[in-house]
Design an enzyme around this catalytic site. Structure first.
Site: not given
Ligand code: EPU
Length: 336
Positions: A163, A236, A332
């Site tokens: 990012r 995010s 972000e």
């Molecule tokens: N999780 C929770 N609670 C929640 C959501 C997630 O505990 O409410 C935990 C779960 O363990 C899950 C982990 O967080 O396995 C990761 O969640 P998720 O796969 O939804 O991904 P994220 O790390 O929260 C990142 C990106 C997103 C992208 C997704 C999928 C960042 C800051 N965000 O989110 O990007 O779509 O991975 O690859 O890196 C964005 O940048 O705006 C964005 C939406």
């Protein structure tokens, strides 16, 4: 002759749906216009908007807001294996992904449905489901704000990280990206379907087509992430933090379930959503501002939220995460 609009609401131009006024507004449809605006208004400050999907307006803007609206996609080079395309920065990112899928060009299918414009994509090296923009980025054209010359900036000089890029760090406000060149795959497609949620979609399948990968990504995103046209948000709000291995080991003693991804030998990345979720903040609402019920990393505007209120909630979350986990969450989203 340049035609500025005066006292324009920026609400339609940010996916958070926050009300803020700009003193002057200009929709720039080509680089010549951009040069002219910058040349003639050296004494006025300006801000540049693409799709407005990564900004939080916390106050009115006294300068010129320039909306980047140059359009067009051109094939520059083609072999049996790859194609190089130049995309103008005002193109909508997801529409570009659909264009690639229609032409059967691979590389961006995991990045389907990300809101925002093509020109903004390199700034924070957009990423999702195991793919980052850097994997298809070749170069970009960018207008140097001081010299008003267009420069070609190649991948290695962009310093892409999670990012982040030079456009968000040490070269911030030096350039306006006017077009981006991508190298896409014609044959074979290099699928990336290892990311947990995505892998689960294909457990019984043959090797999927890129169109099927995009459809799965869209399905997952729609199930977790709110549609900004219905519920204002900026995706995010925070980045996933990197912590040292020793810090992680310490946390793990109290939180054995703590998920993590290895970032290097010394650091792990922890999902910020998990930390916020642990604090019981998911789904909470304060007036018109809240933490989304399906994804704790997404802050939402239920209607008339003010930017300042969103920022206050973000600060509360940052303090709580710091206090409980001793982790500093970085935003972000750009706070303006
Ligand atoms: N999780 C929770 N609670 C929640 C959501 C997630 O505990 O409410 C935990 C779960 O363990 C899950 C982990 O967080 O396995 C990761 O969640 P998720 O796969 O939804 O991904 P994220 O790390 O929260 C990142 C990106 C997103 C992208 C997704 C999928 C960042 C800051 N965000 O989110 O990007 O779509 O991975 O690859 O890196 C964005 O940048 O705006 C964005 C939406």
């Amino acid at each position: 002759m340049l035609k500025f609009k005066e006292n324009v609401s920026l609400k339609p131009y940010n996916t958070f749906g926050i009300e803020a006024q700009t003193k002057y507004f200009y929709k720039a449809t080509n680089t010549l216009e951009l040069k002219e605006i910058l040349a003639k208004n050296q004494n006025l400050t300006f801000q540049v908007l693409g799709g407005g999907s990564n900004v939080l307006f916390t106050k009115n803007y006294e300068g010129i807001t320039i909306l980047i609206a140059n359009k067009g996609i051109k094939v520059l080079q083609e072999t049996p294996e790859i194609v190089v395309v130049e995309v103008q920065s005002g193109e909508n990112w997801h529409e570009f992904v659909l264009w690639c899928l229609n032409h059967n060009y691979g590389g961006v299918e995991n990045l389907a449905l990300i809101p925002g414009s093509v020109g903004a994509a390199p700034i924070q090296n957009i990423g999702a489901y195991g793919v980052e923009l850097t994997s298809v980025f070749k170069s970009c054209k960018a207008l140097n704000i001081k010299t008003l010359e267009e420069e070609i900036i190649v991948k290695k000089d962009c310093e892409f990280k999670y990012r982040s890029s030079i456009f968000k760090t040490h070269q911030k406000r030096k350039y306006i990206i006017t077009s981006v060149c991508f190298q896409l795959q014609k044959y074979p497609h290099q699928l990336k379907i290892e990311y947990g949620a995505l892998k689960a979609e294909f457990k019984n399948n043959h090797l999927p087509k890129i169109q099927e990968v995009a459809a799965a990504v869209i399905k997952i995103r729609e199930s977790k992430l709110p549609n900004h046209k219905i519920l204002g948000n900026s995706g995010s709000f925070f980045k996933n933090p990197l912590v040292s291995m020793s810090h992680y080991e310490l946390l793990k003693l109290n939180y054995p379930e703590l998920p993590c991804y290895r970032a290097s030998n010394e650091q792990v990345k922890i999902p910020a959503a998990w930390l916020i979720d642990q604090l019981g903040l998911k789904g909470t609402r304060h007036g018109d501002v809240g933490v989304h019920k399906n994804q704790a990393l997404v802050l939402v505007n239920y209607g008339k939220a003010k930017g300042k209120e969103v920022l206050d909630l973000a600060k509360k979350i940052q303090s709580a995460v710091k206090e409980t986990f001793n982790i500093s969450l970085e935003t972000e989203v750009n706070i303006l």
